[in-house]
Design a protein around this motif. Structure first.
Motif, PDB file in Angstrom:
ATOM      1  N   ALA A   1       0.847  -1.187   0.000  1.00 42.61           N
ATOM      2  CA  ALA A   1       0.000   0.000   0.000  1.00 42.61           C
ATOM      3  C   ALA A   1       0.887   1.244   0.000  1.00 42.61           C
ATOM      4  O   ALA A   1       1.903   1.296   0.692  1.00 42.61           O
ATOM      5  CB  ALA A   1      -0.892  -0.007   1.232  1.00 42.61           C
ATOM      6  N   VAL A   2       0.505   2.230  -0.788  1.00 42.93           N
ATOM      7  CA  VAL A   2       1.279   3.474  -0.851  1.00 42.93           C
ATOM      8  C   VAL A   2       0.821   4.379   0.289  1.00 42.93           C
ATOM      9  O   VAL A   2      -0.372   4.654   0.437  1.00 42.93           O
ATOM     10  CB  VAL A   2       1.064   4.143  -2.229  1.00 42.93           C
ATOM     11  CG1 VAL A   2       1.760   5.488  -2.290  1.00 42.93           C
ATOM     12  CG2 VAL A   2       1.556   3.224  -3.330  1.00 42.93           C
ATOM     13  N   THR A   3       1.765   4.814   1.135  1.00 41.26           N
ATOM     14  CA  THR A   3       1.387   5.608   2.313  1.00 41.26           C
ATOM     15  C   THR A   3       1.514   7.109   2.062  1.00 41.26           C
ATOM     16  O   THR A   3       1.004   7.920   2.827  1.00 41.26           O
ATOM     17  CB  THR A   3       2.263   5.230   3.524  1.00 41.26           C
ATOM     18  OG1 THR A   3       3.633   5.326   3.125  1.00 41.26           O
ATOM     19  CG2 THR A   3       1.964   3.815   4.003  1.00 41.26           C
ATOM     20  N   GLU A   4       2.222   7.490   0.986  1.00 40.75           N
ATOM     21  CA  GLU A   4       2.281   8.906   0.623  1.00 40.75           C
ATOM     22  C   GLU A   4       2.420   8.985  -0.902  1.00 40.75           C
ATOM     23  O   GLU A   4       2.868   8.004  -1.518  1.00 40.75           O
ATOM     24  CB  GLU A   4       3.458   9.606   1.311  1.00 40.75           C
ATOM     25  CG  GLU A   4       4.785   8.947   1.050  1.00 40.75           C
ATOM     26  CD  GLU A   4       5.908   9.562   1.893  1.00 40.75           C
ATOM     27  OE1 GLU A   4       6.779  10.210   1.284  1.00 40.75           O
ATOM     28  OE2 GLU A   4       5.879   9.390   3.120  1.00 40.75           O
ATOM     29  N   PRO A   5       2.039  10.091  -1.525  1.00 40.41           N
ATOM     30  CA  PRO A   5       2.086  10.152  -2.991  1.00 40.41           C
ATOM     31  C   PRO A   5       3.474   9.752  -3.490  1.00 40.41           C
ATOM     32  O   PRO A   5       4.488  10.172  -2.948  1.00 40.41           O
ATOM     33  CB  PRO A   5       1.794  11.619  -3.298  1.00 40.41           C
ATOM     34  CG  PRO A   5       1.063  12.114  -2.097  1.00 40.41           C
ATOM     35  CD  PRO A   5       1.595  11.341  -0.923  1.00 40.41           C
ATOM     36  N   ALA A   6       3.502   8.896  -4.515  1.00 35.40           N
ATOM     37  CA  ALA A   6       4.787   8.386  -4.994  1.00 35.40           C
ATOM     38  C   ALA A   6       4.785   8.348  -6.516  1.00 35.40           C
ATOM     39  O   ALA A   6       3.736   8.505  -7.154  1.00 35.40           O
ATOM     40  CB  ALA A   6       5.000   6.985  -4.440  1.00 35.40           C
TER      41      ALA A   6
ATOM     42  N   ASP B   1       2.264   8.500 -11.559  1.00 37.86           N
ATOM     43  CA  ASP B   1       1.942   9.036 -10.232  1.00 37.86           C
ATOM     44  C   ASP B   1       1.067   8.034  -9.504  1.00 37.86           C
ATOM     45  O   ASP B   1       0.036   7.605 -10.038  1.00 37.86           O
ATOM     46  CB  ASP B   1       1.191  10.373 -10.363  1.00 37.86           C
ATOM     47  CG  ASP B   1       2.117  11.465 -10.869  1.00 37.86           C
ATOM     48  OD1 ASP B   1       3.250  11.543 -10.355  1.00 37.86           O
ATOM     49  OD2 ASP B   1       1.714  12.209 -11.794  1.00 37.86           O
TER      50      ASP B   1
ATOM     51  N   PRO C   1      -1.214   7.642  -6.213  1.00 34.25           N
ATOM     52  CA  PRO C   1      -1.758   8.365  -5.054  1.00 34.25           C
ATOM     53  C   PRO C   1      -1.737   7.522  -3.776  1.00 34.25           C
ATOM     54  O   PRO C   1      -1.679   6.288  -3.842  1.00 34.25           O
ATOM     55  CB  PRO C   1      -3.200   8.677  -5.471  1.00 34.25           C
ATOM     56  CG  PRO C   1      -3.457   7.979  -6.751  1.00 34.25           C
ATOM     57  CD  PRO C   1      -2.209   7.274  -7.198  1.00 34.25           C
ATOM     58  N   THR C   2      -1.799   8.194  -2.647  1.00 30.68           N
ATOM     59  CA  THR C   2      -1.847   7.528  -1.341  1.00 30.68           C
ATOM     60  C   THR C   2      -2.996   6.510  -1.311  1.00 30.68           C
ATOM     61  O   THR C   2      -4.045   6.735  -1.908  1.00 30.68           O
ATOM     62  CB  THR C   2      -2.083   8.592  -0.236  1.00 30.68           C
ATOM     63  OG1 THR C   2      -1.095   9.596  -0.402  1.00 30.68           O
ATOM     64  CG2 THR C   2      -1.964   8.000   1.152  1.00 30.68           C
ATOM     65  N   ASP C   3      -2.782   5.426  -0.604  1.00 28.95           N
ATOM     66  CA  ASP C   3      -3.759   4.340  -0.397  1.00 28.95           C
ATOM     67  C   ASP C   3      -3.952   3.425  -1.615  1.00 28.95           C
ATOM     68  O   ASP C   3      -4.792   2.529  -1.575  1.00 28.95           O
ATOM     69  CB  ASP C   3      -5.137   4.859   0.061  1.00 28.95           C
ATOM     70  CG  ASP C   3      -5.062   5.385   1.477  1.00 28.95           C
ATOM     71  OD1 ASP C   3      -4.155   4.943   2.220  1.00 28.95           O
ATOM     72  OD2 ASP C   3      -5.889   6.251   1.829  1.00 28.95           O
ATOM     73  N   THR C   4      -3.189   3.673  -2.680  1.00 24.98           N
ATOM     74  CA  THR C   4      -3.286   2.736  -3.819  1.00 24.98           C
ATOM     75  C   THR C   4      -2.601   1.427  -3.447  1.00 24.98           C
ATOM     76  O   THR C   4      -1.575   1.431  -2.765  1.00 24.98           O
ATOM     77  CB  THR C   4      -2.547   3.326  -5.054  1.00 24.98           C
ATOM     78  OG1 THR C   4      -3.042   4.626  -5.285  1.00 24.98           O
ATOM     79  CG2 THR C   4      -2.726   2.453  -6.281  1.00 24.98           C
ATOM     80  N   ASN C   5      -3.197   0.319  -3.879  1.00 23.09           N
ATOM     81  CA  ASN C   5      -2.518  -0.975  -3.719  1.00 23.09           C
ATOM     82  C   ASN C   5      -1.666  -1.240  -4.949  1.00 23.09           C
ATOM     83  O   ASN C   5      -2.152  -1.125  -6.074  1.00 23.09           O
ATOM     84  CB  ASN C   5      -3.534  -2.106  -3.571  1.00 23.09           C
ATOM     85  CG  ASN C   5      -4.166  -2.089  -2.196  1.00 23.09           C
ATOM     86  OD1 ASN C   5      -3.616  -1.497  -1.268  1.00 23.09           O
ATOM     87  ND2 ASN C   5      -5.303  -2.734  -2.066  1.00 23.09           N
TER      88      ASN C   5
END
Ligand code: HEM
Length: 200
Positions: free
Chosen positions: A74-79, A85, A87-91
């Motif tokens: 899970a992405v915890t900050e924009p990456a 890109d 976004p946060t909360d993307t799996n």
């Protein structure tokens, strides 16, 4: 438990398939075993010294990572990943063969060739610190904690199986079918049939 046993078991199935498909690889492994330990049973510390065996295992896990994907992260900050890109909360799930068979990273990636790591001048960093060319165990904080244990087991199992037995296809002369099938791990679509002859 399946993540522990099926990954290692699947790796061994592909090992046998590859050494049957290419008897020269089997001969090189056997010669290296003989010159390293003679008739003594292989031990962990012997397997570490065997450069061809190590190159074979690297190539095996490049061509046959036991899973198509790493676990979900899970992405915890924009990456940003590969220019995208996220976004946060993307799996995020990484398709492993997409990396290990990328022609931008590997010479002739479809070819199974342990020598690429010896005379071929190619290298790989399993921890991914100096770049990622394959990641059968994942990389980073969530890298497989069984990496070292699995590598020792796989090396030792191959060495002992080749030391004690000569492997060939069954029925004799049949071609190994390398088609894949996704179960919990990526297994052979048509189960391998082999003739196993004790070396005396
Ligand atoms: C050839 C054998 C093996 C392969 C290719 C393999 C591969 C992997 C992969 C791809 C992941 C996911 C990593 C990620 O998402 O970043 C993983 C996670 C894991 N593996 Fe393995 N594995 C193997 C053997 C083992 C063994 C023998 C053990 C235990 C003794 C083990 C324990 C684990 C555990 C506990 C995780 C979860 C780690 C986490 O989420 O923090 N694996 N493995």
């Amino acid at each position: 438990m399946k993540g522990v046993t099926d990954t290692t078991g699947t790796t061994i199935e592909w090992v046998i398939a590859r050494i049957i498909e290419n008897p020269l690889i089997q001969t090189k492994l056997y010669d290296e075993i003989k010159s390293t330990v003679g008739d003594k049973a292989m031990e962990e510390k012997d397997a570490e010294k065997m450069v061809y065996l190590n190159a074979f295992v690297k190539e095996l896990l490049r061509k046959h990572p036991p899973t198509y994907f790493s676990l979900t992260h899970a992405v915890t900050e924009p990456a940003k990943l590969a220019g995208y890109d996220i976004p946060t909360d993307t799996n995020v799930e990484i398709f492993l063969p997409g990396i290990s068979e990328d022609p931008k990273l590997w010479k002739d990636p479809a070819r199974f060739d342990p020598d690429r790591f010896l005379t071929g001048g190619e290298e790989v960093d399993m921890m991914g610190t100096s770049g990622v060319k394959k990641m059968p165990f994942g990389i980073g904080r969530r890298i497989c904690p069984g990496l070292s244990m699995a590598t020792v087991h796989v090396n030792l199992m191959i060495a002992r199986m080749v030391q004690e037995f000569e492997w060939s296809g069954y029925p004799e002369g049949s071609k190994v079918d390398m088609s894949e099938k996704l179960e919990f791990t990526v297994v052979m679509k048509n189960s391998l049939r082999a003739k196993v002859k004790p070396r005396v």
